[in-house]
Every structure is written in C-alpha cells, then in structure tokens.
Design a protein around this motif. Structure first.
Motif, PDB file in Angstrom:
ATOM      1  N   LEU A 104       1.065  -0.889  -0.087  1.00  0.00           N
ATOM      2  CA  LEU A 104      -0.099   0.053  -0.241  1.00  0.00           C
ATOM      3  C   LEU A 104       0.797   0.849  -0.240  1.00  0.00           C
ATOM      4  O   LEU A 104       2.044   1.669   0.682  1.00  0.00           O
ATOM      5  N   ASP A 105       0.495   1.695  -1.253  1.00  0.00           N
ATOM      6  CA  ASP A 105       0.935   3.712  -0.552  1.00  0.00           C
ATOM      7  C   ASP A 105      -0.100   4.127  -0.059  1.00  0.00           C
ATOM      8  O   ASP A 105      -1.270   4.934  -1.014  1.00  0.00           O
ATOM      9  N   TYR A 106       0.279   4.917   1.424  1.00  0.00           N
ATOM     10  CA  TYR A 106      -1.035   5.630   1.080  1.00  0.00           C
ATOM     11  C   TYR A 106      -0.047   7.137   2.379  1.00  0.00           C
ATOM     12  O   TYR A 106       1.139   6.827   2.747  1.00  0.00           O
ATOM     13  N   GLY A 107      -0.672   8.096   2.414  1.00  0.00           N
ATOM     14  CA  GLY A 107      -0.322   9.397   3.147  1.00  0.00           C
ATOM     15  C   GLY A 107      -1.696  10.604   2.708  1.00  0.00           C
ATOM     16  O   GLY A 107      -2.165  10.388   2.225  1.00  0.00           O
ATOM     17  N   VAL A 108      -0.812  11.958   3.038  1.00  0.00           N
ATOM     18  CA  VAL A 108      -1.483  13.082   2.789  1.00  0.00           C
ATOM     19  C   VAL A 108      -0.528  14.042   2.516  1.00  0.00           C
ATOM     20  O   VAL A 108       0.744  14.382   2.973  1.00  0.00           O
ATOM     21  N   PHE A 109      -1.057  14.420   1.761  1.00  0.00           N
ATOM     22  CA  PHE A 109      -0.120  15.887   1.364  1.00  0.00           C
ATOM     23  C   PHE A 109      -0.921  17.034   0.939  1.00  0.00           C
ATOM     24  O   PHE A 109      -2.361  17.421   0.703  1.00  0.00           O
ATOM     25  N   GLU A 110      -0.415  18.234   1.161  1.00  0.00           N
ATOM     26  CA  GLU A 110      -1.070  19.544   0.731  1.00  0.00           C
ATOM     27  C   GLU A 110      -0.373  20.058  -0.471  1.00  0.00           C
ATOM     28  O   GLU A 110       0.195  20.585  -0.930  1.00  0.00           O
ATOM     29  N   ARG A 111      -2.030  20.375  -1.244  1.00  0.00           N
ATOM     30  CA  ARG A 111      -1.820  20.642  -2.097  1.00  0.00           C
ATOM     31  C   ARG A 111      -1.541  22.009  -2.556  1.00  0.00           C
ATOM     32  O   ARG A 111      -1.105  22.915  -3.216  1.00  0.00           O
ATOM     33  N   GLU A 112      -2.286  22.868  -1.744  1.00  0.00           N
ATOM     34  CA  GLU A 112      -2.612  24.529  -1.697  1.00  0.00           C
ATOM     35  C   GLU A 112      -2.819  25.151  -0.487  1.00  0.00           C
ATOM     36  O   GLU A 112      -3.474  24.375   0.085  1.00  0.00           O
ATOM     37  N   SER A 113      -2.560  26.482  -0.592  1.00  0.00           N
ATOM     38  CA  SER A 113      -2.260  26.786   1.300  1.00  0.00           C
ATOM     39  C   SER A 113      -2.707  28.165   0.743  1.00  0.00           C
ATOM     40  O   SER A 113      -1.424  29.179  -0.316  1.00  0.00           O
ATOM     41  N   LEU A 119      -6.000  23.279   0.946  1.00  0.00           N
ATOM     42  CA  LEU A 119      -6.835  22.407  -0.121  1.00  0.00           C
ATOM     43  C   LEU A 119      -5.503  21.157   0.533  1.00  0.00           C
ATOM     44  O   LEU A 119      -4.272  21.163  -0.326  1.00  0.00           O
ATOM     45  N   VAL A 120      -6.174  20.126   0.212  1.00  0.00           N
ATOM     46  CA  VAL A 120      -5.564  18.882   0.875  1.00  0.00           C
ATOM     47  C   VAL A 120      -6.156  17.651   0.079  1.00  0.00           C
ATOM     48  O   VAL A 120      -7.420  17.234  -0.057  1.00  0.00           O
ATOM     49  N   GLU A 121      -5.327  15.914   0.413  1.00  0.00           N
ATOM     50  CA  GLU A 121      -5.434  15.676  -0.359  1.00  0.00           C
ATOM     51  C   GLU A 121      -4.614  14.089   0.222  1.00  0.00           C
ATOM     52  O   GLU A 121      -3.791  14.079   0.734  1.00  0.00           O
ATOM     53  N   ALA A 122      -5.703  13.648   0.954  1.00  0.00           N
ATOM     54  CA  ALA A 122      -5.260  12.551   1.327  1.00  0.00           C
ATOM     55  C   ALA A 122      -6.032  10.998   0.556  1.00  0.00           C
ATOM     56  O   ALA A 122      -6.750  11.100  -0.639  1.00  0.00           O
ATOM     57  N   PHE A 123      -4.481   9.780   0.470  1.00  0.00           N
ATOM     58  CA  PHE A 123      -4.938   8.658  -0.440  1.00  0.00           C
ATOM     59  C   PHE A 123      -4.645   7.761   0.406  1.00  0.00           C
ATOM     60  O   PHE A 123      -3.240   7.498   1.480  1.00  0.00           O
ATOM     61  N   CYS A 124      -5.043   5.984  -0.371  1.00  0.00           N
ATOM     62  CA  CYS A 124      -4.610   5.141  -0.119  1.00  0.00           C
ATOM     63  C   CYS A 124      -4.397   4.185  -0.780  1.00  0.00           C
ATOM     64  O   CYS A 124      -5.552   4.333  -1.919  1.00  0.00           O
ATOM     65  N   TRP A 125      -3.427   3.891  -1.781  1.00  0.00           N
ATOM     66  CA  TRP A 125      -3.755   3.075  -2.889  1.00  0.00           C
ATOM     67  C   TRP A 125      -2.761   1.748  -3.186  1.00  0.00           C
ATOM     68  O   TRP A 125      -1.640   1.835  -2.492  1.00  0.00           O
ATOM     69  N   ASP A 126      -3.766   0.536  -3.602  1.00  0.00           N
ATOM     70  CA  ASP A 126      -3.199  -0.615  -3.497  1.00  0.00           C
ATOM     71  C   ASP A 126      -2.123  -1.010  -4.469  1.00  0.00           C
ATOM     72  O   ASP A 126      -2.925  -1.079  -5.398  1.00  0.00           O
ATOM     73  N   MET A 127      -1.548  -0.876  -4.394  1.00  0.00           N
ATOM     74  CA  MET A 127      -0.408  -0.560  -5.253  1.00  0.00           C
ATOM     75  C   MET A 127      -0.134  -2.257  -6.253  1.00  0.00           C
ATOM     76  O   MET A 127      -0.292  -2.688  -7.278  1.00  0.00           O
ATOM     77  N   GLU A 128      -0.980  -3.000  -5.459  1.00  0.00           N
ATOM     78  CA  GLU A 128      -0.766  -4.783  -6.231  1.00  0.00           C
ATOM     79  C   GLU A 128      -2.062  -4.641  -6.984  1.00  0.00           C
ATOM     80  O   GLU A 128      -2.145  -5.665  -8.054  1.00  0.00           O
ATOM     81  N   SER A 134      -9.039   7.885  -2.737  1.00  0.00           N
ATOM     82  CA  SER A 134      -7.872   9.606  -2.553  1.00  0.00           C
ATOM     83  C   SER A 134      -9.525  10.732  -1.917  1.00  0.00           C
ATOM     84  O   SER A 134     -10.348   9.732  -2.228  1.00  0.00           O
ATOM     85  N   LYS A 135      -9.533  11.871  -0.612  1.00  0.00           N
ATOM     86  CA  LYS A 135      -9.864  12.092  -0.561  1.00  0.00           C
ATOM     87  C   LYS A 135      -9.243  14.111  -0.901  1.00  0.00           C
ATOM     88  O   LYS A 135      -8.304  14.305  -0.034  1.00  0.00           O
ATOM     89  N   VAL A 136     -10.393  15.242  -1.430  1.00  0.00           N
ATOM     90  CA  VAL A 136      -9.239  16.053  -1.520  1.00  0.00           C
ATOM     91  C   VAL A 136     -10.266  16.966  -0.743  1.00  0.00           C
ATOM     92  O   VAL A 136     -11.709  16.740  -1.288  1.00  0.00           O
ATOM     93  N   PHE A 137     -10.240  17.895   0.256  1.00  0.00           N
ATOM     94  CA  PHE A 137     -10.660  18.362   0.972  1.00  0.00           C
ATOM     95  C   PHE A 137     -10.128  19.837   1.233  1.00  0.00           C
ATOM     96  O   PHE A 137      -9.092  19.436   1.794  1.00  0.00           O
ATOM     97  N   THR A 138     -10.955  20.586   1.391  1.00  0.00           N
ATOM     98  CA  THR A 138     -10.458  21.902   2.310  1.00  0.00           C
ATOM     99  C   THR A 138     -10.596  21.573   3.881  1.00  0.00           C
ATOM    100  O   THR A 138     -11.551  21.988   4.356  1.00  0.00           O
ATOM    101  N   VAL A 139      -9.337  22.551   4.156  1.00  0.00           N
ATOM    102  CA  VAL A 139      -8.965  22.929   5.903  1.00  0.00           C
ATOM    103  C   VAL A 139      -9.368  23.837   5.943  1.00  0.00           C
ATOM    104  O   VAL A 139      -8.404  25.284   5.431  1.00  0.00           O
TER     105      VAL A 139
END
Length: 186
Positions: A104-113, A119-128, A134-139
């Motif tokens: 799995l590849d998972y994490g969070v990154f800030e797209r814009e501030s 503007l933030v994105e959280a994701f989890c990707w099953d590489m197999e 993914s969830k894109v949301f504003t904080v």
C-alpha cells in the motif's frame, strides 16, 4: 496525426500560459521530476506484483499487532455526539493494518495553502490490485470553540489543525482499501 499535432500545440500553448512563457530550466526540471515520479510508481507496482501479499500471513500479522497493549489501547476512538457515543477504528489501527497488509502507498499532502485555508489530499493506493481511494478537502485555518471561532495564523496551529483533519480522511482512505472483514477481525 494532424489531430494529435493540434492537441500537442494546444498543450504547448497552455504550458506557456501556465509558466508565463518561460519554458527554460523550470520546464525541464518539472519534466525530469515527473519522469522520475512515473518511474517510481511503475517500479513500486512491479514489485507489488512480483511479491504479492499473503493474506493469511497479513491477517496474522494484523492480529498480532492488535494484541500489543499500546496499539490495543489506541485502536478505537470514542466520542459523544448528540447524546450517543460514536466509535470506530482509529487512525493508529488503520496505519498498523496498512503496514501489515502490505503493498500500500498511503499518505497526505497539502496541494495549496492560502491565509484562509489549505487544500489537502489524503489517499491510499493498493499497488497490487490498483485500487485507490482519495479524498480532496479544504481545511479552513479556523479553530471552532464554544467561545466562538478563531482564525489561525501561527504556523504550528495551522499545521496541527490540518494534521487533525487529514488523519480522519487518511483513516477513511485506508479503511476503504483494506477489506472490511480484515478491519472487523482486527
């Protein structure tokens, strides 16, 4: 071939507009970074396919992790809402499950501030299996209290507010990729 040429021309014009007409070192650096990113993802997917998860071993490892006192104490969240308790798997449990489930590849990154919010994105990707949630949301850079709302300007307060909001979305992404029966067994 002519349609392809027109599309490339339009993309080139759009890139010129985005980059302000300067297609020098910045464009080359972005291109190299993009190529590295693609190569890294392809390599990770190839490794995941070459070494697929053993679901029995993964389930055993998850159960063993949950048997640890430190994780067991933090595995479930509970809070009161509308006179009832709300509970579920915590982000710490989701992270432990993701580590043991593997590939799995998972994490969070800030797209814009901006001063108003991030503007933030959280994701989890099953590489197999190539399943990605993914969830894109504003904080908003605001803390709501019983005494009213307070605009956040201190970088640490902004970061902690964003991390708190992101953890809930990351948990949802991880739990959206790992099968529900695995979560229930944990």
């Amino acid at each position: 071939a002519e349609e392809l040429h027109d599309t490339e021309s339009e993309e080139s014009e759009m890139s010129d507009l985005i980059e302000g007409g300067n297609r020098g070192a910045l464009s080359h650096t972005s291109s190299v970074e993009g190529q590295k990113g693609v190569a890294e993802v392809q390599a990770r997917m190839a490794i995941a396919k070459r070494f697929p998860r053993d679901t029995v071993r993964a389930m055993d490892a998850i159960k063993n992790s949950c048997a640890r006192k430190g994780l067991a104490e933090k595995a479930v969240y509970v809070y009161a809402r509308g006179g009832q308790d709300v509970s579920g798997p915590s982000i710490r449990l989701a992270e432990a499950m993701a580590q043991q489930w593997g590939n799995l590849d998972y994490g969070v990154f800030e797209r814009e501030s901006t001063p108003e919010g991030s503007l933030v994105e959280a994701f989890c990707w099953d590489m197999e299996t190539n399943v990605r949630v993914s969830k894109v949301f504003t904080v908003p850079h605001v803390r709501h209290t019983r005494n009213g709302s307070k605009h956040l300007t201190d970088p640490r307060d902004v970061y902690e507010n964003m991390a708190n909001n992101a953890a809930r979305r990351l948990r949802a992404c991880i739990l959206g990729v790992i099968p529900g029966d695995v979560t229930e067994a944990a």
